[in-house]
Design an enzyme around this catalytic site. Structure first.
Site, PDB file in Angstrom:
ATOM      1  N   ASP A   1       0.856  -1.196   0.000  1.00 11.57           N
ATOM      2  CA  ASP A   1       0.000   0.000   0.000  1.00 11.57           C
ATOM      3  C   ASP A   1       0.889   1.242   0.000  1.00 11.57           C
ATOM      4  O   ASP A   1       1.705   1.425   0.893  1.00 11.57           O
ATOM      5  CB  ASP A   1      -0.901  -0.012   1.236  1.00 11.57           C
ATOM      6  CG  ASP A   1      -2.009   1.021   1.164  1.00 11.57           C
ATOM      7  OD1 ASP A   1      -1.796   2.080   0.530  1.00 11.57           O
ATOM      8  OD2 ASP A   1      -3.077   0.778   1.732  1.00 11.57           O
TER       9      ASP A   1
ATOM     10  N   LYS B   1      -1.460   9.739   0.399  1.00 10.96           N
ATOM     11  CA  LYS B   1      -1.658  11.028   1.084  1.00 10.96           C
ATOM     12  C   LYS B   1      -0.477  11.306   1.998  1.00 10.96           C
ATOM     13  O   LYS B   1      -0.021  10.427   2.727  1.00 10.96           O
ATOM     14  CB  LYS B   1      -2.953  11.018   1.894  1.00 10.96           C
ATOM     15  CG  LYS B   1      -4.199  10.999   1.039  1.00 10.96           C
ATOM     16  CD  LYS B   1      -5.435  11.060   1.914  1.00 10.96           C
ATOM     17  CE  LYS B   1      -6.683  10.992   1.064  1.00 10.96           C
ATOM     18  NZ  LYS B   1      -7.898  10.963   1.885  1.00 10.96           N
TER      19      LYS B   1
ATOM     20  N   ASP C   1       4.149   0.863  -8.264  1.00  2.01           N
ATOM     21  CA  ASP C   1       3.819   1.721  -9.397  1.00  2.01           C
ATOM     22  C   ASP C   1       3.565   3.157  -8.923  1.00  2.01           C
ATOM     23  O   ASP C   1       3.136   3.997  -9.701  1.00  2.01           O
ATOM     24  CB  ASP C   1       2.610   1.182 -10.171  1.00  2.01           C
ATOM     25  CG  ASP C   1       1.339   1.164  -9.350  1.00  2.01           C
ATOM     26  OD1 ASP C   1       1.424   0.932  -8.124  1.00  2.01           O
ATOM     27  OD2 ASP C   1       0.256   1.373  -9.923  1.00  2.01           O
TER      28      ASP C   1
END
Length: 161
Positions: free
Chosen positions: A70, A74, A106
């Site tokens: 993950d 933010k 990515d």
């Protein structure tokens, strides 16, 4: 978690392959695939990798794959990223000599942060950092998603010297 681990387990039947993932859906899918394909060299741990490393201090790895973690894009959440200098250092302590860590993302910001953190680690630990062509990766769900979105996939191999 799943496609890459299954591929590794299938091609390395004499090796034990450990999958660590706190998300039960991924673990359930992996177990189902192992049962359906008669793969019996896989162990799964249903908690975060940090807990696994703390609980099993005598396990040392030849290879560790951290593929598309993950990215927490933010700014206020980036502290939650798993692949950071302190974690990398802890992981390298558990990697055998000439062992490898494979990292793919990515998310360009995450990739740049990973390179920065690896340079910090490199000051105290003998490692080599190699950018590898992402075509060598198993086409996992997240890799397919990245390609479909037109995202550049950055793939690193970190070798403990």
């Amino acid at each position: 978690m799943g496609q890459n681990l299954l591929e590794i387990a299938t091609h390395n039947k004499d090796s034990l392959v450990i999958g660590v993932d706190p998300f039960l859906n991924g673990i359930a899918s992996l177990i189902e695939n192992c049962v359906n394909n008669k793969i019996d060299n896989v162990l799964v741990y249903p908690k975060p990798i940090q807990e696994f490393l703390e609980q099993f201090k005598n396990i040392y790895f030849e290879k560790v794959f951290i593929l598309f973690p993950d990215p927490w894009p933010k700014k206020k959440h980036q502290k939650r990223r798993v692949f950071k200098d302190k974690f990398i250092q802890i992981l390298l302590e558990r990697i055998k000599k000439n062992g490898e860590i494979y990292f793919a993302t990515d998310n360009q910001d995450y990739y740049e942060q990973a390179l920065h953190d690896l340079e910090i680690v490199k000051k105290t630990t003998h490692i080599s950092i190699q950018k590898v062509d992402s075509n060598e990766l198993v086409l996992t769900k997240y890799f397919q998603r990245a390609k479909k979105l037109g995202n550049n996939v950055n793939f690193l191999v970190i070798v403990k010297l």
